[in-house]
Design an enzyme around this catalytic site. Structure first.
Site, mmCIF file in Angstrom:
data_model
loop_
_atom_site.group_PDB
_atom_site.id
_atom_site.type_symbol
_atom_site.label_atom_id
_atom_site.label_comp_id
_atom_site.label_asym_id
_atom_site.label_seq_id
_atom_site.Cartn_x
_atom_site.Cartn_y
_atom_site.Cartn_z
ATOM 1 C CB ALA A 74 -0.931 -0.004 1.209
ATOM 2 C CB SER A 204 -1.592 -3.495 2.057
ATOM 3 O OG SER A 204 -0.501 -4.286 2.474
ATOM 4 C CG HIS A 206 1.171 -6.993 5.045
ATOM 5 N ND1 HIS A 206 1.230 -6.651 6.371
ATOM 6 C CD2 HIS A 206 1.482 -5.862 4.363
ATOM 7 C CE1 HIS A 206 1.593 -5.381 6.493
ATOM 8 N NE2 HIS A 206 1.746 -4.873 5.278
ATOM 9 C CB CYS A 330 4.890 2.974 11.216
ATOM 10 S SG CYS A 330 3.891 1.968 10.133
HETATM 11 C C1 PLP Z 1 -0.562 -0.997 6.795
HETATM 12 C C2 PLP Z 1 -1.112 0.214 6.164
HETATM 13 C C3 PLP Z 1 -0.478 0.811 5.068
HETATM 14 C C4 PLP Z 1 0.838 0.328 4.530
HETATM 15 O O1 PLP Z 1 0.737 -0.916 3.973
HETATM 16 P P1 PLP Z 1 2.050 -1.650 3.418
HETATM 17 O O2 PLP Z 1 1.501 -2.622 2.452
HETATM 18 O O3 PLP Z 1 2.674 -2.294 4.595
HETATM 19 O O4 PLP Z 1 2.893 -0.623 2.780
HETATM 20 C C5 PLP Z 1 -1.068 1.902 4.484
HETATM 21 N N1 PLP Z 1 -2.221 2.392 4.955
HETATM 22 C C6 PLP Z 1 -2.861 1.859 6.010
HETATM 23 C C7 PLP Z 1 -4.138 2.454 6.462
HETATM 24 C C8 PLP Z 1 -2.328 0.746 6.641
HETATM 25 O O5 PLP Z 1 -2.948 0.232 7.697
#
Ligand code: PLP
Length: 392
Positions: A74, A204, A206, A330
């Site tokens: 994402a 995303s 995962h 994060c």
């Molecule tokens: C986890 C998350 C992301 C980032 O996703 P990744 O695939 O780990 O880069 C972005 N936006 C939201 C709202 C998320 O919870």
């Protein structure tokens, strides 16, 4: 005795669904061809990929003529949209204003910060006590120079669900492009781009039981967006790089399962979350829920426990085999209180005492019962040794 581990941090990442893993394995073995090759090694891959791709289209209700670009995450999707709009709309049309919210994921906020250094004006709309911005707020913020509105569908820390369809309509009514980071809503609530007011949507893998390192970006038919990664003709030229075959297969299977699992999410998982939350609130004094409870993803509970440090609670829970979070993955590890909770108007003390529990389709009632018992014990212990906590 081996301690049972209970995972209540599914907004940070999820377990790969066994069905997704099984579907991937042949592509880490004998099916290693490059789908762009003309020979049989490539050919045997292509229809599997097409099928996986179709499942992702289905998941968000996209039309055949739309683009659904499979990418790495994402973060990549959000960067592709924000940086892409900068290059197409901002630089070409002198529209140099972007609207977003102050509780977006860092992949949106930090990209916006970067665009500010290039001369873009960014409005970070403040969320209300419920943790959302309204369509009216967005409509009022749109000016003639607005190039893009980017508002998340659901927040990762509070689970607050934004009125994205209404916000998208407000942007469309003014001819402004609309992007939503739908990462936290996929697999939890039905998502559809069918009404054509959403131009870009990121997700995303995962976060819904696909492996890490794969995601998708929806681009509505007819909307121009340059690739972030220039290269070959993969993904219709919207993203270069040899297809990440096994991850695409995993994403496809996870998408199929997510679409099927929506009802379970809305009933069984919601009931488990509600049990966790209401039992804590009833049985442990001086606790409360952060954000509104009406428009929320069914799997998320963000609860404050007066008089304790969130980090201390996490460590104690971890000792008992229970995984939760103090905010976004994060943000943990630094001392600052969650910017999302502070944006809701919550004081730093309450923000520091907050724990996010996030469930998944693999969460059982027995796990919730065990977690509840442990939470009670942990909070009691920490309050007993606290110098500052006074009941009442
Ligand atoms: C986890 C998350 C992301 C980032 O996703 P990744 O695939 O780990 O880069 C972005 N936006 C939201 C709202 C998320 O919870």
């Amino acid at each position: 005795m081996k301690q049972e581990r209970i995972y209540l941090d599914n907004n940070a990442t999820t377990m790969v669904a066994p069905e997704a893993r099984d579907a991937m394995l042949p592509f880490l073995g004998e099916k290693y061809g490059n789908p762009s090759s003309l020979h049989a090694f490539g050919g045997e891959i292509r229809h599997h990929l097409a099928e996986a791709h179709d499942h992702v289209y289905d998941l968000i209700d996209a039309l055949d003529q739309d683009d659904v670009v499979i990418n790495s995450c994402a973060t990549e999707g959000n960067n592709t949209v924000l940086q892409g709009v900068y290059h197409t709309v901002v630089r070409n049309n002198a529209k140099n204003h972007i609207i977003t919210s102050n509780v977006e994921h860092p992949s949106v906020l930090n990209t916006c910060k970067f665009l500010e250094t290039l001369g873009v004006q960014v409005t970070y709309l403040p969320v209300n006590k419920e943790g959302i911005v309204t369509a009216e707020q967005v409509a009022n913020a749109i000016i003639d120079r607005t190039a893009l509105v980017s508002i998340m569908w659901a927040n990762n820390e509070t689970g607050a669900v934004f009125p994205v369809e209404a916000i998208a309509q407000a942007a469309k009514a003014r001819g402004v492009l609309f992007h939503t980071d739908a990462t936290q809503v996929i697999g939890k609530l039905p998502v559809s781009v069918r009404d054509r007011s959403i131009d870009f949507l990121t997700l995303s893998g995962h976060k819904f039981h696909a492996p890490k390192g794969v995601g998708a970006l929806f681009v509505k038919a007819g909307v121009r967006l340059p690739p972030l990664l220039f290269g070959g003709e993969q993904m219709g030229g919207l993203r270069g790089g040899t297809h990440d075959v096994h991850n695409m297969i995993g994403l496809g299977m996870a998408a199929l399962l997510a679409k099927k699992g929506i009802t379970d999410e809305q009933t069984r998982i919601r009931a488990l979350r509600d049990k966790l939350e209401s039992t804590v609130l009833r049985e442990i004094s001086d606790t409360g829920v952060n954000g509104g409870t009406q428009h929320r993803t069914p799997n998320t509970a963000n609860i404050w426990f007066k008089g304790v440090e969130g980090e201390a609670v996490l460590w104690d829970l971890n000792e008992h085999g229970i995984a939760a979070s103090t905010g976004s993955a994060c943000a943990s590890g630094n001392e600052k209180a969650s910017y999302v909770l502070l944006a809701l108007g919550i004081g730093p003390e309450i923000a520091h005492s907050s724990i996010r529990f996030s469930l998944s389709r693999y969460t059982t009632e027995a796990e919730i019962d065990t977690a509840l018992e442990t939470i009670r014990t942990v909070i009691e212990r920490l309050r007993n040794i606290s110098f500052t906590y006074k009941k009442g």
